[in-house]
Scaffold this active site. Structure first.
Site, mmCIF file in Angstrom:
data_model
loop_
_atom_site.group_PDB
_atom_site.id
_atom_site.type_symbol
_atom_site.label_atom_id
_atom_site.label_comp_id
_atom_site.label_asym_id
_atom_site.label_seq_id
_atom_site.Cartn_x
_atom_site.Cartn_y
_atom_site.Cartn_z
ATOM 1 N N PHE A 122 0.879 -1.171 0.000
ATOM 2 C CA PHE A 122 0.000 0.000 0.000
ATOM 3 C C PHE A 122 0.913 1.217 0.000
ATOM 4 C CE2 PHE A 122 -2.238 3.135 2.776
ATOM 5 C CZ PHE A 122 -3.483 3.210 2.179
ATOM 6 N N GLU A 126 4.924 9.535 1.289
ATOM 7 C CA GLU A 126 5.979 10.064 0.405
ATOM 8 C C GLU A 126 6.989 10.823 1.264
ATOM 9 O OE1 GLU A 126 4.061 12.505 -2.542
ATOM 10 O OE2 GLU A 126 3.003 10.783 -3.411
ATOM 11 N N PRO A 127 8.148 11.140 0.697
ATOM 12 C CA PRO A 127 9.140 11.884 1.491
ATOM 13 C C PRO A 127 8.553 13.152 2.111
ATOM 14 C CG PRO A 127 10.129 11.114 -0.548
ATOM 15 C CD PRO A 127 8.676 10.744 -0.618
ATOM 16 N N GLY A 130 3.753 12.580 4.971
ATOM 17 C CA GLY A 130 3.644 11.502 5.962
ATOM 18 C C GLY A 130 2.287 11.592 6.628
ATOM 19 N N THR A 157 5.854 -1.003 3.220
ATOM 20 C CA THR A 157 6.010 -2.365 3.748
ATOM 21 C C THR A 157 5.851 -3.391 2.630
ATOM 22 O OG1 THR A 157 5.156 -1.693 5.895
ATOM 23 C CG2 THR A 157 5.064 -4.047 5.391
ATOM 24 N N GLN A 336 11.613 -3.765 32.774
ATOM 25 C CA GLN A 336 11.893 -3.410 34.172
ATOM 26 C C GLN A 336 11.838 -4.646 35.072
ATOM 27 O OE1 GLN A 336 12.884 -0.462 34.595
ATOM 28 N NE2 GLN A 336 13.174 -0.488 36.807
ATOM 29 N N GLU A 363 0.355 3.683 10.163
ATOM 30 C CA GLU A 363 -1.114 3.692 10.005
ATOM 31 C C GLU A 363 -1.727 4.834 10.836
ATOM 32 O OE1 GLU A 363 -3.256 0.155 9.401
ATOM 33 O OE2 GLU A 363 -1.521 -0.948 8.626
HETATM 34 C C1 FAD Z 1 8.064 0.245 9.540
HETATM 35 C C2 FAD Z 1 7.204 1.197 8.762
HETATM 36 C C3 FAD Z 1 6.256 0.692 7.877
HETATM 37 C C4 FAD Z 1 5.475 1.551 7.108
HETATM 38 N N1 FAD Z 1 4.644 1.027 6.156
HETATM 39 C C5 FAD Z 1 3.977 1.874 5.316
HETATM 40 C C6 FAD Z 1 3.233 1.363 4.214
HETATM 41 O O1 FAD Z 1 3.157 0.155 3.992
HETATM 42 N N2 FAD Z 1 2.616 2.244 3.391
HETATM 43 C C7 FAD Z 1 2.668 3.600 3.588
HETATM 44 O O2 FAD Z 1 2.079 4.334 2.790
HETATM 45 N N3 FAD Z 1 3.388 4.117 4.618
HETATM 46 C C8 FAD Z 1 4.045 3.294 5.472
HETATM 47 N N4 FAD Z 1 4.792 3.797 6.505
HETATM 48 C C9 FAD Z 1 4.832 5.228 6.730
HETATM 49 C C10 FAD Z 1 4.080 5.649 7.983
HETATM 50 O O3 FAD Z 1 2.698 5.499 7.806
HETATM 51 C C11 FAD Z 1 4.498 7.085 8.328
HETATM 52 O O4 FAD Z 1 5.838 7.019 8.797
HETATM 53 C C12 FAD Z 1 3.604 7.733 9.356
HETATM 54 O O5 FAD Z 1 2.312 7.975 8.833
HETATM 55 C C13 FAD Z 1 4.160 9.060 9.890
HETATM 56 O O6 FAD Z 1 4.586 9.874 8.844
HETATM 57 P P1 FAD Z 1 6.074 10.496 8.902
HETATM 58 O O7 FAD Z 1 7.015 9.389 9.173
HETATM 59 O O8 FAD Z 1 6.277 11.301 7.674
HETATM 60 O O9 FAD Z 1 6.068 11.436 10.154
HETATM 61 P P2 FAD Z 1 5.588 12.968 10.195
HETATM 62 O O10 FAD Z 1 4.271 13.120 9.540
HETATM 63 O O11 FAD Z 1 6.703 13.839 9.748
HETATM 64 O O12 FAD Z 1 5.371 13.152 11.765
HETATM 65 C C14 FAD Z 1 6.442 13.399 12.672
HETATM 66 C C15 FAD Z 1 5.820 13.726 14.028
HETATM 67 O O13 FAD Z 1 4.979 14.898 13.926
HETATM 68 C C16 FAD Z 1 3.686 14.603 14.419
HETATM 69 N N5 FAD Z 1 2.674 15.353 13.669
HETATM 70 C C17 FAD Z 1 2.537 15.427 12.314
HETATM 71 N N6 FAD Z 1 1.461 16.173 12.013
HETATM 72 C C18 FAD Z 1 0.904 16.569 13.191
HETATM 73 C C19 FAD Z 1 -0.241 17.336 13.559
HETATM 74 N N7 FAD Z 1 -1.057 17.857 12.640
HETATM 75 N N8 FAD Z 1 -0.494 17.524 14.864
HETATM 76 C C20 FAD Z 1 0.290 16.985 15.813
HETATM 77 N N9 FAD Z 1 1.379 16.245 15.534
HETATM 78 C C21 FAD Z 1 1.677 16.026 14.246
HETATM 79 C C22 FAD Z 1 3.528 13.094 14.216
HETATM 80 O O14 FAD Z 1 2.545 12.563 15.064
HETATM 81 C C23 FAD Z 1 4.927 12.601 14.558
HETATM 82 O O15 FAD Z 1 5.051 12.509 15.961
HETATM 83 C C24 FAD Z 1 5.598 2.955 7.277
HETATM 84 C C25 FAD Z 1 6.545 3.462 8.173
HETATM 85 C C26 FAD Z 1 7.365 2.615 8.891
HETATM 86 C C27 FAD Z 1 8.436 3.201 9.769
#
Ligand code: FAD
Length: 382
Positions: A122, A126-127, A130, A157, A336, A363
């Site tokens: 799925f 994107e970079p 998120g 994934t 712990q 998710e």
């Molecule tokens: C092991 C793994 C498997 C994954 N598998 C998939 C997959 O199969 N398909 C897919 O599409 N993606 C996948 N992902 C991506 C994953 O869904 C994202 O990493 C996740 O949604 C968070 O996005 P980000 O990493 O860009 O963090 P960011 O969006 O940059 O967030 C960083 C921090 O800021 C906080 N934040 C962001 N916006 C707000 C807001 N409005 N208010 C308060 N806090 C906020 C977040 O909660 C987080 O604490 C995967 C990631 C990992 C690490």
């Protein structure tokens, strides 16, 4: 469809034995090798695990959400990397197709997904998109009878093994948010699609995530999933469901950790007695048990509501938020109670501590679940 009670109990019993006898002995090996053995993947296919959520007409088990959660709880009693091998086929990789696919799309793909012959992925993140997933920039430009995809996806994934990707891409660049996004079924072998190297991660070794890059990938128009502009809505509905599955896995890992902790605390002696006799240790066990019970109840009640046809956006977000945070606290208390033995690798406690950390991020991170819960609560007036 709900299984009758006897068939459901048999399935759960089979999965429980598979986890205990086949998967648990391999946990350390899988983490070390960063790979689930092919023989285990074959066993998972034979058990029907890739098709838990797929309609029977296409070769799946068509479990109700509640039954899927009960199976996921059993699978949570071992390293989550095992579940990840087929988890995308059960959840985010197949459910867009199950909910929004045409008969022709379903007939083309679902039997191979249910059997595990085709692994799915799925591709939403994107970079630069998120948590703000409605801002995806991967472009799908209509050209005759095809859409041409350009852009890149991050942290996907099972991208390294997937044969089919559900890709969310922007069909209307004039619409900046969710309304300009459509979903596509993209087979791996289309020219211009490439996969990055698996990332090195904190935990869940054996489960892989990679970048997926699209360079002028021509996707036939008949591979669009749902209507143009409906792709984000599709992704959110798929994630509502996925959040319950992750809640259930979190409950399973927590229950496993509590069993391990009780066994250790009953054996380990200090000050002339088992540490389980100390009330400060008992308090940690009590907190873990209470929280795991609450998460189990919330997850299963929400699953039953969804099976009954209710919209569960709020409840699924609350279950995922509570269960994923809960298992983090349970894993921390497990370290712990094991003391130094929890911190070194031999007992696998530190491995599970690292493994569960991602449940609070993917998710929808906990903060995003909080926003969803608050939004829906405000809408409902309380
Ligand atoms: C092991 C793994 C498997 C994954 N598998 C998939 C997959 O199969 N398909 C897919 O599409 N993606 C996948 N992902 C991506 C994953 O869904 C994202 O990493 C996740 O949604 C968070 O996005 P980000 O990493 O860009 O963090 P960011 O969006 O940059 O967030 C960083 C921090 O800021 C906080 N934040 C962001 N916006 C707000 C807001 N409005 N208010 C308060 N806090 C906020 C977040 O909660 C987080 O604490 C995967 C990631 C990992 C690490």
């Amino acid at each position: 469809m709900a299984l009758d009670a006897q068939t459901r109990d048999q399935l759960i019993d089979t999965v429980r034995r598979f986890v205990a006898e086949r998967l648990r002995p391999l946990e350390a090996q899988v983490a070390e090798a960063d790979e689930v053995p092919a023989a285990i993947l074959a066993d998972m296919r034979a058990l029907g695990l890739y098709g838990l959520s797929i309609p029977e007409a296409y070769g799946g088990l068509d479990l109700s959400m509640e039954d899927e959660c009960l199976v996921a709880i059993e699978l949570g009693r071992t390293s989550p990397a095992f579940r990840s091998a087929f988890g995308t086929n059960v959840g985010i990789g197949s459910q867009g197709l199950v909910m929004f696919g045409t008969d022709a799309q379903k007939a083309r793909w679902l039997p191979a997904i249910a059997s595990g012959e085709v692994v799915t992925a799925f591709a939403l993140t994107e970079p630069e998109a998120g948590s703000d997933s409605a801002s995806v920039q991967t472009r799908a430009a209509r050209e005759g009878d095809a859409y041409v995809l350009n852009g890149s996806k991050r942290f996907i994934t099972n991208a390294d093994t997937a044969g089919l990707f559900t890709v969310m891409a922007r069909t209307d660049p004039a619409v900046k948010g969710a309304g300009g996004v459509s979903a596509f079924l993209v087979p791996r072998d289309l020219p211009g699609l490439s996969i990055g190297k698996p990332e090195r991660k904190m935990g869940q070794h054996g489960a892989h995530i990679c970048d997926v890059v699209f360079e002028n990938v021509r996707v036939p128009a008949e591979n669009r999933l749902g209507a143009e502009g409906e792709g984000f809505k599709l992704a959110m509905q798929v994630l509502d469901r996925g959040r319950l599955h992750i809640s259930a896995v979190s409950v399973g890992v927590a229950e496993r950790l509590i069993v391990d902790t009780v066994a250790y605390a009953s054996e380990r002696r200090q000050f002339g007695q088992a540490i389980a006799g100390f009330q400060l240790v008992q308090a940690m066990i009590a907190d873990s048990k209470t929280e795991a019970m609450a998460a189990r109840a919330l997850t299963l009640e929400t699953a039953r509501k969804r099976d009954g046809g209710a919209a569960v956006t709020l409840e699924a977000a609350a279950a995922k938020y509570f269960a994923s945070e809960m298992v983090g606290r349970v894993a921390d208390r497990a370290v712990q109670i094991f003391g130094g033995a929890g911190y070194v690798a031999d007992h696998g406690i530190e491995r599970l501590y690292r493994d569960v950390r991602i449940f609070r991020i993917y998710e929808g991170a906990s903060q995003i679940q909080q926003l969803v819960i608050a939004r829906e609560t405000l809408k409902r007036g309380g």
